[in-house]
Design a protein around this motif. Structure first.
Motif, PDB file in Angstrom:
ATOM      1  N   UNK A 322      52.897  17.758  41.806  1.00 22.70           N
ATOM      2  CA  UNK A 322      53.063  16.501  42.666  1.00 22.70           C
ATOM      3  C   UNK A 322      51.868  15.634  42.668  1.00 22.70           C
ATOM      4  N   UNK A 323      51.162  15.664  41.755  1.00 23.86           N
ATOM      5  CA  UNK A 323      50.106  14.569  41.408  1.00 23.86           C
ATOM      6  C   UNK A 323      48.877  14.613  42.104  1.00 23.86           C
ATOM      7  N   UNK A 324      48.500  15.721  42.545  1.00 26.69           N
ATOM      8  CA  UNK A 324      47.311  15.901  43.374  1.00 26.69           C
ATOM      9  C   UNK A 324      46.227  15.892  42.165  1.00 26.69           C
ATOM     10  N   UNK A 325      44.997  15.109  42.080  1.00 28.53           N
ATOM     11  CA  UNK A 325      43.996  15.057  41.287  1.00 28.53           C
ATOM     12  C   UNK A 325      42.674  15.597  41.950  1.00 28.53           C
ATOM     13  N   UNK A 343      45.393  11.308  46.050  1.00 24.99           N
ATOM     14  CA  UNK A 343      46.742  11.142  45.856  1.00 24.99           C
ATOM     15  C   UNK A 343      47.084   9.806  46.242  1.00 24.99           C
ATOM     16  N   UNK A 344      47.882   8.827  45.578  1.00 27.19           N
ATOM     17  CA  UNK A 344      48.090   7.492  46.205  1.00 27.19           C
ATOM     18  C   UNK A 344      48.984   7.599  47.638  1.00 27.19           C
ATOM     19  N   UNK A 345      49.404   8.555  48.081  1.00 25.98           N
ATOM     20  CA  UNK A 345      50.033   8.630  49.464  1.00 25.98           C
ATOM     21  C   UNK A 345      49.044   9.567  50.251  1.00 25.98           C
ATOM     22  N   UNK A 346      48.062   9.914  50.144  1.00 21.33           N
ATOM     23  CA  UNK A 346      47.160  10.464  50.928  1.00 21.33           C
ATOM     24  C   UNK A 346      47.345  10.624  52.530  1.00 21.33           C
ATOM     25  N   UNK A 363      40.287  10.020  53.700  1.00 23.13           N
ATOM     26  CA  UNK A 363      39.315   8.941  53.285  1.00 23.13           C
ATOM     27  C   UNK A 363      39.651   7.933  52.480  1.00 23.13           C
ATOM     28  N   UNK A 364      40.055   6.490  52.951  1.00 21.05           N
ATOM     29  CA  UNK A 364      40.330   5.538  52.125  1.00 21.05           C
ATOM     30  C   UNK A 364      39.703   5.358  50.742  1.00 21.05           C
ATOM     31  N   UNK A 365      40.437   4.908  49.841  1.00 17.07           N
ATOM     32  CA  UNK A 365      41.717   4.553  49.910  1.00 17.07           C
ATOM     33  C   UNK A 365      42.867   5.724  49.719  1.00 17.07           C
ATOM     34  N   UNK A 366      42.490   6.775  49.090  1.00 19.04           N
ATOM     35  CA  UNK A 366      43.631   7.683  48.788  1.00 19.04           C
ATOM     36  C   UNK A 366      43.087   9.248  48.643  1.00 19.04           C
ATOM     37  N   UNK A 367      42.088   9.754  49.635  1.00 20.38           N
ATOM     38  CA  UNK A 367      41.441  11.097  49.331  1.00 20.38           C
ATOM     39  C   UNK A 367      41.894  11.865  50.612  1.00 20.38           C
ATOM     40  N   UNK A 368      42.528  12.996  50.295  1.00 21.64           N
ATOM     41  CA  UNK A 368      42.740  14.008  51.040  1.00 21.64           C
ATOM     42  C   UNK A 368      41.630  15.061  50.812  1.00 21.64           C
ATOM     43  N   UNK A 369      41.063  15.374  52.039  1.00 24.17           N
ATOM     44  CA  UNK A 369      39.720  15.984  52.082  1.00 24.17           C
ATOM     45  C   UNK A 369      39.861  17.259  53.058  1.00 24.17           C
ATOM     46  N   UNK A 370      39.306  18.261  52.362  1.00 25.69           N
ATOM     47  CA  UNK A 370      39.568  19.808  53.303  1.00 25.69           C
ATOM     48  C   UNK A 370      38.254  20.525  53.338  1.00 25.69           C
ATOM     49  N   UNK A 371      37.725  20.518  54.494  1.00 29.68           N
ATOM     50  CA  UNK A 371      36.535  21.423  54.967  1.00 29.68           C
ATOM     51  C   UNK A 371      36.743  22.782  54.662  1.00 29.68           C
ATOM     52  N   UNK A 372      35.783  23.420  53.792  1.00 36.62           N
ATOM     53  CA  UNK A 372      35.872  24.976  53.954  1.00 36.62           C
ATOM     54  C   UNK A 372      34.689  25.545  54.381  1.00 36.62           C
ATOM     55  N   UNK A 373      34.707  25.609  55.779  1.00 38.04           N
ATOM     56  CA  UNK A 373      33.932  26.094  56.362  1.00 38.04           C
ATOM     57  C   UNK A 373      33.820  27.521  56.725  1.00 38.04           C
TER      58      UNK A 373
END
Length: 410
Positions: A322-325, A343-346, A363-373
């Protein structure tokens, strides 16, 4: 192929597993945004009730002395110190990260009056860039210079007064080599200011071992101090009597309750106080920091690495088509405690995840961010979160128009 049972086996052996019970976590939610706003410690609820009902409601103004409100900035700073490898008298809790950056940037440049350059990198956290640029307006002889991370050390020269960097990058999670950069700065006669907002409480930091000069950090991310929690700042011991804050508020005075007309900076780190401390917010932050008292940062770092490895492996297994980098370094010594994908559709994907109870951020423009607490996340949570992400990507539900509308806060 990693399985849910594999994840549960890791949780069964987790030495930090019991810490999760010390947080209030909503049912049906997998919270992967503790790198932006930490979860609520259960102890904070009772502490805030006491602060409001007894300390404020009953003791009233007497609490500045009887409950040591006046000493909270120094007391809580001393509790943060072990988390960042500092001495207790080198850290104080005050103001916001932005205000503390301004204070330390100006103070540092005044210690190097014959130098005119403030050096940082493009893509640094915006408040760091904006504040440094604002200092250039206030001190027109000083200029903000922006260099790519790989060229930073080569860019340090005889005109460099200060290098200002975020230790862990807020988007990518990449970590700077604090010791190497600090050594290079000192060799050239420059000072270094580190922003620890995405480091403190998440990975081991040792400012004294690295010889760091100055630092700031956030109270509401991994320290779980609550929304808008006060920030902290660090000044190396041997600089404290020569450095001076440009915001000479009354709480930074050597004798604030003598109410003298002339300003005399307080000794040591206390000179970086400014206005009246926000007591309720300070006490909420103290509850979050107290959770770290019996926990070794090495255990937190080890669990962070384990959560990261599971997340990255599961994305490859479940979402590989699915194109996640992945843009976060795989080496745990070169990253913080969040994992980011391009991902372009983040944005719509992140909103579809939130609807399913998996809260990360974008986070713009295309970042999916996941905190690992590590204090409250389980390996099972990671496994389930990626499974839900896979279902969203497989179904294409994120393409529905309702997920495209931007919110004020992303």
């Amino acid at each position: 192929m990693s399985t849910l049972e594999d994840a549960r086996t890791l949780d069964a052996a987790d030495p930090l597993a019991s810490v999760r019970d010390q947080f209030t976590l909503p049912e049906g939610v997998i919270y992967l945004d503790g790198n932006s706003l930490g979860a609520l410690p259960t102890s904070t609820i009772a502490a805030q009730q006491d602060a409001v009902e007894r300390q404020w409601g009953a003791d009233l103004i007497r609490s500045w002395n009887s409950n040591d409100w006046i000493g909270a900035p120094q007391r809580i700073g001393a509790k943060i110190a072990p988390l960042i490898g500092a001495q207790p008298h080198e850290v104080i809790v005050t103001d916001s990260v932005s205000v503390n950056l301004f204070k330390l940037i100006v103070a540092a440049t005044r210690l190097r009056p014959d130098r005119t350059h403030i050096l940082t990198e493009p893509g640094n956290f915006p408040t760091d860039l904006y504040t440094a640029d604002g200092v250039s307006d206030v001190l027109p002889n000083h200029q903000l210079h922006v260099e790519q991370a790989g060229d930073l050390i080569d860019a340090i020269g005889p005109e460099t007064a200060l290098i200002m960097l975020t230790h862990v990058h807020y988007k990518s999670g990449a970590r700077h080599e604090m010791g190497r950069i600090t050594d290079a700065a000192h060799e050239a006669g420059a000072l270094v200011l580190w922003d620890l907002s995405h480091s403190v409480g998440a990975i081991p930091v040792d400012l004294n071992d690295c010889g760091a000069d100055l630092a700031v950090g956030c109270g509401y991310k991994y320290l779980n101090g609550g929304p808008g929690a006060p920030a902290f700042l660090f000044v190396r011991e041997d600089l404290q009597e020569t450095i001076r804050s440009p915001l000479s508020g009354w709480m930074g005075h050597a004798a604030p309750f003598e109410f003298r007309d002339d300003y005399e900076p307080a000794p040591g780190i206390s000179r970086f106080l400014c206005g009246t401390p926000p007591v309720l917010s300070l006490l909420a932050l103290e509850s979050g920091i107290d959770l770290f008292a019996e926990i070794e940062m090495e255990a937190i770092a080890a669990k962070s690495a384990s959560l990261f490895d599971l997340f990255a492996t599961r994305i490859e297994e479940r979402c590989g088509a699915h194109g996640l980098e992945l843009i976060t370094p795989r080496d745990p010594d070169h990253r913080g405690s969040h994992i980011s994908y391009r991902h372009p559709d983040g944005w719509p994907i992140s909103q579809a995840l939130i609807e399913r109870g998996v809260i990360g951020d974008f986070r713009a423009p295309d970042i999916l961010r996941f905190g690992l607490t590590p204090l409250y996340l389980r390996h099972e949570d990671i496994w389930q979160a990626v499974e839900i992400l896979g279902e969203i990507l497989d179904s294409g539900i994120w393409r529905e128009p309702r997920f495209a509308e931007k919110a004020a806060v992303t």
